[in-house]
Write a protein that holds these residues in place. Sequence first.
Motif, short mmCIF file in Angstrom:
data_model
loop_
_atom_site.label_atom_id
_atom_site.label_comp_id
_atom_site.label_asym_id
_atom_site.label_seq_id
_atom_site.Cartn_x
_atom_site.Cartn_y
_atom_site.Cartn_z
N VAL A 46 0.87 -1.18 0.00
CA VAL A 46 0.00 0.00 0.00
C VAL A 46 0.91 1.23 0.00
O VAL A 46 1.79 1.36 0.84
N TRP A 47 0.66 2.11 -0.96
CA TRP A 47 1.46 3.33 -1.09
C TRP A 47 0.61 4.53 -0.65
O TRP A 47 -0.46 4.77 -1.21
N ASP A 51 -2.42 13.36 -1.17
CA ASP A 51 -3.76 13.91 -0.93
C ASP A 51 -4.54 13.15 0.13
O ASP A 51 -5.73 13.38 0.33
N GLY A 52 -3.88 12.22 0.83
CA GLY A 52 -4.55 11.42 1.85
C GLY A 52 -5.10 10.11 1.34
O GLY A 52 -5.54 9.27 2.11
N GLY A 53 -5.08 9.91 0.04
CA GLY A 53 -5.53 8.65 -0.55
C GLY A 53 -4.42 7.60 -0.47
O GLY A 53 -3.37 7.82 0.16
N ARG A 54 -4.68 6.48 -1.12
CA ARG A 54 -3.71 5.39 -1.12
C ARG A 54 -3.74 4.69 -2.47
O ARG A 54 -4.75 4.71 -3.16
N THR A 55 -2.62 4.07 -2.81
CA THR A 55 -2.56 3.20 -3.98
C THR A 55 -2.30 1.79 -3.50
O THR A 55 -1.33 1.54 -2.78
N LEU A 56 -3.20 0.89 -3.84
CA LEU A 56 -3.08 -0.52 -3.48
C LEU A 56 -2.40 -1.25 -4.63
O LEU A 56 -2.83 -1.13 -5.78
N GLU A 57 -1.36 -1.97 -4.32
CA GLU A 57 -0.60 -2.68 -5.36
C GLU A 57 -0.98 -4.15 -5.38
O GLU A 57 -0.82 -4.85 -4.39
N TYR A 58 -1.47 -4.60 -6.52
CA TYR A 58 -1.79 -6.01 -6.75
C TYR A 58 -0.88 -6.52 -7.87
O TYR A 58 -1.25 -6.54 -9.03
N ARG A 65 2.12 -11.12 -15.43
CA ARG A 65 2.60 -10.07 -16.34
C ARG A 65 1.99 -8.71 -16.05
O ARG A 65 2.07 -7.80 -16.88
N HIS A 66 1.36 -8.56 -14.88
CA HIS A 66 0.67 -7.32 -14.56
C HIS A 66 0.97 -6.90 -13.13
O HIS A 66 1.27 -7.74 -12.28
N ALA A 67 0.85 -5.61 -12.90
CA ALA A 67 0.95 -5.05 -11.55
C ALA A 67 -0.14 -3.99 -11.47
O ALA A 67 0.08 -2.83 -11.83
N TYR A 68 -1.32 -4.40 -11.03
CA TYR A 68 -2.44 -3.46 -10.99
C TYR A 68 -2.29 -2.52 -9.80
O TYR A 68 -2.08 -2.94 -8.67
N MET A 69 -2.40 -1.23 -10.10
CA MET A 69 -2.34 -0.17 -9.11
C MET A 69 -3.74 0.40 -8.97
O MET A 69 -4.31 0.94 -9.92
N VAL A 70 -4.31 0.23 -7.78
CA VAL A 70 -5.68 0.64 -7.51
C VAL A 70 -5.63 1.91 -6.68
O VAL A 70 -5.20 1.90 -5.54
N ARG A 71 -6.08 3.01 -7.27
CA ARG A 71 -6.03 4.30 -6.59
C ARG A 71 -7.31 4.50 -5.80
O ARG A 71 -8.42 4.43 -6.33
N ILE A 72 -7.13 4.74 -4.49
CA ILE A 72 -8.25 4.94 -3.57
C ILE A 72 -8.18 6.38 -3.07
O ILE A 72 -7.13 6.85 -2.63
#
Length: 166
Positions: A46-47, A51-58, A65-72
Amino acid sequence: MRLVILAAFCATVLTSCATLDRDARLQPGVSSEAEVAAIYGQPRRVWPEADGGRTLEYSSQPMGRHAYMVRIAADGRLMGIHDGLSPANRARIVPGMTPEQVSRILGIERSRVRYRNSGEDVWDWTIEPDQSGYGMRFNVHFKDGFVVRAGQSMVFPSRLFPGLED
């Protein structure tokens, strides 16, 4: 014959899996972080964002072959999902970047190798193959804690697993 059975199995598994960036169950601005976690589990990292949000790394490394970055957003709503290993994101890796900057863009690496003679640390990620059909890796070379260059390399079939060719 074994190759045909293996290919059929892989096709079945792949078609039954939704990719995180195309999952119709998740809607930007509507879905919550809790919904993402309920569907995909806990992220690998978790990054925190300014702005107080987070990026979840999957990340699916080492073999995926993927690294999904989920912006919350700071309020817990899903803002968007992108693949950190997309060609556009790989193109963002430039000389002078730090390892943390690279990790925030590409996600967890597949491997790290230290080359004593050159003084370089090389990280790599498994990426989508090009039209050649061979496996591909994206390589980032660090020296003294900064990127000096990045590029791609092919992964040729191994002779360690005879019988898979038939």
